[in-house]
Scaffold this active site. Structure first.
Site, PDB file in Angstrom:
ATOM      1  N   ALA A  13      47.037  96.354  82.408  1.00  0.00           N
ATOM      2  CA  ALA A  13      45.856  96.422  81.545  1.00  0.00           C
ATOM      3  C   ALA A  13      46.032  97.298  80.316  1.00  0.00           C
ATOM      4  CB  ALA A  13      44.662  96.934  82.358  1.00  0.00           C
ATOM      5  N   GLY A  47      39.348 104.261  77.211  1.00  0.00           N
ATOM      6  CA  GLY A  47      38.455 104.868  76.233  1.00  0.00           C
ATOM      7  C   GLY A  47      37.597 103.840  75.524  1.00  0.00           C
ATOM      8  N   SER A 140      53.184  81.229  84.193  1.00  0.00           N
ATOM      9  CA  SER A 140      53.794  80.963  82.889  1.00  0.00           C
ATOM     10  C   SER A 140      54.143  79.493  82.814  1.00  0.00           C
ATOM     11  CB  SER A 140      55.066  81.803  82.715  1.00  0.00           C
ATOM     12  OG  SER A 140      55.790  81.400  81.567  1.00  0.00           O
ATOM     13  N   TYR A 154      63.580  84.595  85.489  1.00  0.00           N
ATOM     14  CA  TYR A 154      62.150  84.653  85.188  1.00  0.00           C
ATOM     15  C   TYR A 154      61.458  83.357  85.612  1.00  0.00           C
ATOM     16  CZ  TYR A 154      57.903  84.795  82.305  1.00  0.00           C
ATOM     17  OH  TYR A 154      56.607  84.769  81.858  1.00  0.00           O
ATOM     18  N   ALA A 156      62.318  81.288  87.949  1.00  0.00           N
ATOM     19  CA  ALA A 156      62.232  81.252  89.408  1.00  0.00           C
ATOM     20  C   ALA A 156      61.101  82.130  89.914  1.00  0.00           C
ATOM     21  CB  ALA A 156      63.561  81.715  90.009  1.00  0.00           C
ATOM     22  N   LYS A 158      58.316  83.076  88.309  1.00  0.00           N
ATOM     23  CA  LYS A 158      57.009  82.517  87.962  1.00  0.00           C
ATOM     24  C   LYS A 158      56.706  81.247  88.764  1.00  0.00           C
ATOM     25  CE  LYS A 158      55.277  85.414  84.975  1.00  0.00           C
ATOM     26  NZ  LYS A 158      54.127  86.271  85.383  1.00  0.00           N
TER      27      LYS A 158
END
Length: 250
Positions: A13, A47, A140, A154, A156, A158
């Site tokens: 986040a 904030g 993705s 990557y 694999a 996802k």
């Protein structure tokens, strides 16, 4: 211990898509618990959210399973999330499989798949107790097909997120919990633009030219679908993979 339907936990986040997800959910009146390994970045987002950020952010590296367990366990009952957005992940290294090692696969799985597994198994029991929940995993386009922009490790990982999403959707549907994935294409986050800045202009033009929409997606567009799947009116949508990619994969 029961989850709160008006509380969301958002991982990753501190920036990009998930920072925008947190802002949008907060604007809808949802209380947000933020998680990111970058203390400074996530503090800035906290904030911005003011009192919609329910507590100090959880500063945790999601690849550290023990630390994640401790962080989630530390949540007070009033902060138990009925909405979970698993947003950690990514890999901008466009490398052929012949140059990858097992260490690359281990790293990709830890960041993109194991983190989703761990957060889900820790948060789902309180959702089951409440009889309601929303889980959205960031997959993705790479997990749907192949990648022009990243690498096989990557892809694999996802693809694993998508399979995990479907199994969890099947198991948790009787408890009123939806589990969905959003498969983003190329989104113009600061991280992506920075990673691509080192490439020649013709390289970038070639990649963008393969996207039917002819452009990057925006962070606002990417976050919008995630937030839709977090809502009350998404209760009959589960086990889906929603494509947000400008037509790159149809």
């Amino acid at each position: 211990m029961k989850a709160r339907r008006d509380v969301a936990l958002v991982t990753g986040a501190g920036a990009g898509i998930c920072a925008e997800v947190a802002r949008r959910l907060a604007a809808r009146g949802v209380g947000v618990v933020l998680l990111d390994r970058d203390a400074e970045a996530v503090a800035r987002v906290a904030g911005e959210l003011g009192d919609r950020c329910l507590r100090e952010p959880l500063v945790v590296d999601v690849t550290d399973t023990a630390a994640v367990e401790a962080a989630v366990t530390s949540l007070a009952p009033r902060h138990r999330p009925g909405i979970l957005v698993n947003g950690v992940g990514g890999d901008t290294r466009a490398r052929p499989v012949t140059e990858l090692t097992e260490a690359d696969l281990t790293s990709a799985v830890a960041h993109n798949l194991t983190s989703v597994f761990t957060m889900t198994r820790l948060c789902a029991p309180a959702m089951v107790a409440a009889g309601r929940g929303r889980i959205v995993n960031l997959a993705s386009v790479a997990g749907r097909t192949y990648s022009l922009f990243s690498n096989a490790a990557y892809v694999a990982a996802k693809a694993g997120v998508i399979g995990f999403t479907k199994q969890c959707a099947y198991e948790l549907a009787p408890h009123g919990i939806t589990v969905n994935a959003v498969a983003h294409g190329v989104i113009g986050t600061e991280r992506i633009r920075s990673a691509w800045a080192d490439n020649p202009p013709e390289w970038t033009a070639d990649r963008v030219g393969r996207i039917p929409a002819g452009r990057f997606g925006t962070v606002t567009e990417a976050a919008g679908m995630v937030c839709q799947l977090c809502g009350e009116d998404a209760g009959y949508t589960t086990g889906t993979v929603v494509d947000v990619n400008g037509g790159l994969h149809i």
